[in-house]
Design an enzyme around this catalytic site. Structure first.
Site, mmCIF file in Angstrom:
data_model
loop_
_atom_site.group_PDB
_atom_site.id
_atom_site.type_symbol
_atom_site.label_atom_id
_atom_site.label_comp_id
_atom_site.label_asym_id
_atom_site.label_seq_id
_atom_site.Cartn_x
_atom_site.Cartn_y
_atom_site.Cartn_z
ATOM 1 N N LYS A 43 18.339 29.010 -25.865
ATOM 2 C CA LYS A 43 17.445 30.073 -25.426
ATOM 3 C C LYS A 43 18.112 31.075 -24.606
ATOM 4 O O LYS A 43 19.153 31.088 -24.270
ATOM 5 C CB LYS A 43 16.220 29.526 -24.752
ATOM 6 C CG LYS A 43 15.302 28.497 -25.665
ATOM 7 C CD LYS A 43 13.761 28.518 -25.321
ATOM 8 C CE LYS A 43 13.117 28.130 -26.707
ATOM 9 N NZ LYS A 43 12.223 27.130 -26.255
ATOM 10 N N ARG A 96 13.946 19.014 -26.071
ATOM 11 C CA ARG A 96 14.119 19.410 -27.380
ATOM 12 C C ARG A 96 15.481 20.059 -27.581
ATOM 13 O O ARG A 96 15.453 21.190 -27.116
ATOM 14 C CB ARG A 96 12.864 20.013 -27.722
ATOM 15 C CG ARG A 96 12.608 20.655 -29.145
ATOM 16 C CD ARG A 96 11.380 21.375 -29.138
ATOM 17 N NE ARG A 96 11.309 22.198 -30.659
ATOM 18 C CZ ARG A 96 11.808 22.984 -30.995
ATOM 19 N NH1 ARG A 96 12.510 23.883 -30.355
ATOM 20 N NH2 ARG A 96 11.374 23.390 -32.147
HETATM 21 N N1 HH2 Z 1 10.663 25.905 -28.799
HETATM 22 C C1 HH2 Z 1 10.618 26.606 -30.025
HETATM 23 C C2 HH2 Z 1 10.057 25.920 -30.965
HETATM 24 N N2 HH2 Z 1 9.267 24.999 -30.745
HETATM 25 N N3 HH2 Z 1 8.327 23.396 -29.030
HETATM 26 C C3 HH2 Z 1 8.254 22.967 -27.989
HETATM 27 N N4 HH2 Z 1 7.523 21.990 -27.590
HETATM 28 N N5 HH2 Z 1 9.024 23.736 -27.011
HETATM 29 C C4 HH2 Z 1 9.849 24.566 -27.162
HETATM 30 O O1 HH2 Z 1 10.609 25.033 -26.183
HETATM 31 C C5 HH2 Z 1 10.081 25.021 -28.622
HETATM 32 C C6 HH2 Z 1 9.175 24.428 -29.552
HETATM 33 C C7 HH2 Z 1 11.745 27.680 -30.118
HETATM 34 O O2 HH2 Z 1 12.995 27.217 -30.696
HETATM 35 P P1 HH2 Z 1 13.506 27.054 -32.312
HETATM 36 O O3 HH2 Z 1 12.530 26.077 -33.003
HETATM 37 O O4 HH2 Z 1 14.746 26.656 -32.198
HETATM 38 O O5 HH2 Z 1 13.369 28.530 -32.900
HETATM 39 P P2 HH2 Z 1 12.144 29.219 -34.089
HETATM 40 O O6 HH2 Z 1 10.982 29.399 -33.212
HETATM 41 O O7 HH2 Z 1 12.906 30.480 -34.286
HETATM 42 O O8 HH2 Z 1 12.025 28.372 -35.316
#
Ligand code: HH2
Length: 266
Positions: A209, A244
């Site tokens: 992040k 995660r």
């Molecule tokens: N962060 C993201 C997505 N889902 N779920 C939980 N529980 N906690 C988090 O911090 C979280 C999440 C964002 O990261 P990522 O999936 O890599 O990115 P994107 O939303 O662009 O798919």
């Protein structure tokens, strides 16, 4: 918890795993590296302002991948990262056992009932705004961020309990980077004990992040693995128990060692 973004536009790995064969290959890699849970997502909440997808499009991305993971890796728990009740229901039908709702039951009034009916686990993450703004700073104004998050997650917990979801099915998540500038994400990590005082296990999603990038000076998200490990080990010591991550091996190994030290210190 290993992240599997079956999306063309996720912030750090968009377009890498949006083909089912490559998604399953990545799931196999994460399982081999020690993931206990695979979190499958079909809609990005990227900081640059994500494009919402329809429930049909989202299900077309995630359902075949969930089916394949459940079949090929029966020892692994699958979680569905969605804010849509219809997608959650389809994913649960395909074998997912956890619903990871980054809106903490705010955005779809049908979500709590679907989860209660399935008796699945739920991750209630703190965020503000909708799918296209929650990853931005549009709603990132707080007098006291930890108190605000604890209070707002209280609303998510109340919605879960009102629907009949058991306390033992609930995990809380501070929502690092969601309607939070770097100083807010740091305060949330430092304030994990206050979140834990609500009485539920806590999951953190620090992986790659912006706050990790700002602290390390690493501008390319996929190269933020070392900083991610630092955030996760600190979070473990402050009470988090689920992590995660995009890169499973570094965090798994670091957390196993940190955990062994913590246990030996007791
Ligand atoms: N962060 C993201 C997505 N889902 N779920 C939980 N529980 N906690 C988090 O911090 C979280 C999440 C964002 O990261 P990522 O999936 O890599 O990115 P994107 O939303 O662009 O798919």
């Amino acid at each position: 918890m290993g992240i599997l973004n079956v999306t063309p536009d996720s912030f750090s790995d968009g377009g890498q795993f949006d083909d089912p064969a490559r998604a399953i290959e990545q799931a196999a890699r994460m399982v081999a590296e020690g993931a206990d849970i695979i979190d499958v997502g079909g809609e990005s909440t990227r900081p640059q302002g994500a494009t919402p997808v329809t429930a049909g499009e989202e299900q077309g991305r995630v359902v075949p991948v969930i089916r394949a993971i459940v079949e090929q890796f029966p020892q692994v728990v699958v979680s569905i990262d969605t804010v849509k009740a219809e997608t959650a229901a389809a994913a649960l039908g395909a074998g997912a056992a956890i619903v990871n709702d980054v809106s903490g039951f705010r955005l779809d009034p049908g979500m709590a009932a679907v989860c209660a009916g399935a008796r699945c686990g739920v991750v209630l993450m703190h965020s503000r705004g909708d799918v296209s703004t929650m990853g931005t700073y549009q709603h990132a104004s707080y007098d006291a961020v930890v108190e605000a998050v604890v209070r707002e997650l209280g609303g998510s917990i109340a919605a879960a309990r009102a629907a009949g979801i058991g306390d033992d099915a609930i995990v809380l998540d501070p929502g690092l980077g969601f309607a939070k500038r770097s100083e807010h994400s740091l305060s949330m990590l430092a304030g994990l004990p206050e979140l834990l005082a609500l009485g539920y296990p806590v999951l953190v999603g620090a992986s790659r992040k912006r706050f990790v990038g700002e602290l390390t000076g690493v501008t390319v998200p996929a190269e933020r693995s070392f900083g991610t490990v630092g955030a996760n080990v600190a979070a473990l010591m402050l009470g988090a128990r689920l992590f995660r991550v995009h890169d499973v091996a570094p965090s798994r190994q670091a957390l196993d060692v940190a955990w062994a030290v913590m246990r030996a210190a007791r």
